[in-house]
Motif scaffolding. Structure first.
Motif, PDB file in Angstrom:
ATOM      1  N   VAL A  32      -2.874   6.834   6.157  1.00  0.00           N
ATOM      2  CA  VAL A  32      -2.550   6.036   7.264  1.00  0.00           C
ATOM      3  C   VAL A  32      -3.584   5.659   8.064  1.00  0.00           C
ATOM      4  O   VAL A  32      -4.028   4.589   8.339  1.00  0.00           O
ATOM      5  N   VAL A  33      -4.428   6.619   8.267  1.00  0.00           N
ATOM      6  CA  VAL A  33      -5.654   6.383   8.943  1.00  0.00           C
ATOM      7  C   VAL A  33      -6.979   5.779   8.223  1.00  0.00           C
ATOM      8  O   VAL A  33      -7.587   4.815   8.777  1.00  0.00           O
ATOM      9  N   SER A  34      -6.984   5.863   7.066  1.00  0.00           N
ATOM     10  CA  SER A  34      -7.804   5.026   6.143  1.00  0.00           C
ATOM     11  C   SER A  34      -7.337   3.644   6.075  1.00  0.00           C
ATOM     12  O   SER A  34      -8.266   2.793   5.791  1.00  0.00           O
ATOM     13  N   VAL A  35      -6.095   3.364   5.931  1.00  0.00           N
ATOM     14  CA  VAL A  35      -5.670   2.139   5.819  1.00  0.00           C
ATOM     15  C   VAL A  35      -5.854   1.295   6.960  1.00  0.00           C
ATOM     16  O   VAL A  35      -6.460  -0.070   7.209  1.00  0.00           O
ATOM     17  N   ILE A  95       1.254  -7.143   5.189  1.00  0.00           N
ATOM     18  CA  ILE A  95       0.847  -5.905   4.741  1.00  0.00           C
ATOM     19  C   ILE A  95       2.309  -4.745   4.257  1.00  0.00           C
ATOM     20  O   ILE A  95       2.831  -4.824   5.577  1.00  0.00           O
ATOM     21  N   HIS A  96       2.524  -4.527   3.279  1.00  0.00           N
ATOM     22  CA  HIS A  96       3.767  -3.629   3.452  1.00  0.00           C
ATOM     23  C   HIS A  96       3.193  -2.109   3.005  1.00  0.00           C
ATOM     24  O   HIS A  96       2.669  -1.956   2.192  1.00  0.00           O
ATOM     25  N   LEU A  97       3.618  -1.231   3.889  1.00  0.00           N
ATOM     26  CA  LEU A  97       3.137   0.036   3.729  1.00  0.00           C
ATOM     27  C   LEU A  97       4.476   1.056   3.361  1.00  0.00           C
ATOM     28  O   LEU A  97       5.277   0.919   3.860  1.00  0.00           O
ATOM     29  N   CYS A  98       4.201   1.707   2.206  1.00  0.00           N
ATOM     30  CA  CYS A  98       5.176   2.473   1.422  1.00  0.00           C
ATOM     31  C   CYS A  98       4.876   3.743   1.467  1.00  0.00           C
ATOM     32  O   CYS A  98       4.182   4.307   0.881  1.00  0.00           O
ATOM     33  N   VAL A 117       0.797  -1.034   0.035  1.00  0.00           N
ATOM     34  CA  VAL A 117       0.110   0.098   0.042  1.00  0.00           C
ATOM     35  C   VAL A 117       0.965   1.152  -0.105  1.00  0.00           C
ATOM     36  O   VAL A 117       1.841   1.435   0.700  1.00  0.00           O
ATOM     37  N   PHE A 118       0.550   2.026  -1.078  1.00  0.00           N
ATOM     38  CA  PHE A 118       1.444   3.558  -0.996  1.00  0.00           C
ATOM     39  C   PHE A 118       0.645   4.744  -0.342  1.00  0.00           C
ATOM     40  O   PHE A 118      -0.502   4.640  -0.602  1.00  0.00           O
ATOM     41  N   GLU A 144      11.491   6.697  -0.569  1.00  0.00           N
ATOM     42  CA  GLU A 144      10.304   5.677  -0.266  1.00  0.00           C
ATOM     43  C   GLU A 144      10.774   4.821   0.935  1.00  0.00           C
ATOM     44  O   GLU A 144      11.470   4.186   1.017  1.00  0.00           O
ATOM     45  N   VAL A 145      10.182   4.909   2.005  1.00  0.00           N
ATOM     46  CA  VAL A 145      10.250   4.108   3.115  1.00  0.00           C
ATOM     47  C   VAL A 145       9.150   2.969   3.444  1.00  0.00           C
ATOM     48  O   VAL A 145       7.923   3.271   3.250  1.00  0.00           O
ATOM     49  N   GLU A 146       9.609   1.839   3.449  1.00  0.00           N
ATOM     50  CA  GLU A 146       8.614   0.379   3.243  1.00  0.00           C
ATOM     51  C   GLU A 146       8.605   0.086   4.824  1.00  0.00           C
ATOM     52  O   GLU A 146       9.771  -0.274   5.470  1.00  0.00           O
ATOM     53  N   VAL A 147       7.562  -0.111   5.528  1.00  0.00           N
ATOM     54  CA  VAL A 147       7.197  -0.661   6.670  1.00  0.00           C
ATOM     55  C   VAL A 147       6.367  -2.013   6.663  1.00  0.00           C
ATOM     56  O   VAL A 147       5.248  -2.016   6.035  1.00  0.00           O
ATOM     57  N   VAL A 148       6.858  -3.148   7.016  1.00  0.00           N
ATOM     58  CA  VAL A 148       6.034  -4.340   7.133  1.00  0.00           C
ATOM     59  C   VAL A 148       5.368  -4.270   8.657  1.00  0.00           C
ATOM     60  O   VAL A 148       6.115  -4.305   9.666  1.00  0.00           O
TER      61      VAL A 148
END
Length: 208
Positions: free
Chosen positions: A159-162, A185-188, A151-152, A197-201
């Motif tokens: 963030v709130v929507s996700v 779920i990967h947050l980009c 998810v980008f 771009e920072v990716e958070v799992v």
């Protein structure tokens, strides 16, 4: 001038369920659309593929469908059976389910459930006839196949929507029949003030 309330958008399956309840069919998609790649890997056939294969003669088909209607009847011997109407992205069809299979799978054959059916496929007067042998929930059949979701996100609103969406899908999976496929779920994160771009799992798997 009337104002619409600022309500969250429906999940895709909620929208499809409302469409079917309102008009009796789906018009913005089909409940099985997202499952089709996994079903194809498991050699589950569509109605169109079964009809084409029938040209070679009777066979045992494995099909998927979204249950529209189940009509139970009782035979002269007192045994219960059912006619079950289903649909997939290629069309509508009906299967006959006799007592043993019906008793084993009645809970799966409720309106709105997505199921995989093993059925004897034959032609009678050039009409496709399907006799159900077994039924199982789609989610249970393909559980564990999910590869996750990326998810980008560009701002805090995203963030709130996700977060809200993940909570709703997790609750829905808990209340549904069968075991939903889960994945990471990967947050980009793509905010302008980040160096790139920072990716958070996320630390747990969610229904995807």
């Amino acid at each position: 001038e009337p104002r619409l309330s600022n309500a969250p958008d429906w999940l895709p399956n909620e929208r499809l369920a409302a469409e079917h309840q309102a008009v009796g069919f789906y018009f913005s998609g089909h409940p099985l659309d997202d499952y089709m790649p996994a079903l194809k890997r498991r050699k589950v056939m569509t109605l169109a593929e079964v009809e084409a294969r029938m040209q070679q003669g009777p066979f045992v088909a494995k099909m998927a469908g979204s249950v529209s209607v189940k009509q139970e009847r009782k035979s002269q011997k007192g045994n219960r059976f059912a006619f079950v109407s289903l649909s997939d992205p290629t069309g509508l069809y009906e299967i006959t389910v006799f007592s043993d299979t019906l008793e084993a799978s009645r809970e799966f054959l409720e309106t709105g459930n997505n199921v995989i059916i093993q059925a004897e496929a034959t032609l009678e007067a050039d009409q496709l006839k399907l006799l159900g042998r077994s039924v199982q929930p789609v989610d249970g059949a393909i559980a564990g196949e999910a590869n996750g979701l990326r998810v980008f996100i560009e701002d805090e609103v995203g963030v709130v929507s996700v977060e809200s969406l993940l909570e709703r899908t997790a609750a829905e999976a808990t209340n549904s029949t069968g075991r939903a496929a889960k994945g990471p779920i990967h947050l980009c994160l793509m905010a302008p003030d980040l160096p790139g771009e920072v990716e958070v799992v996320l630390g747990e798997d969610f229904p995807v």
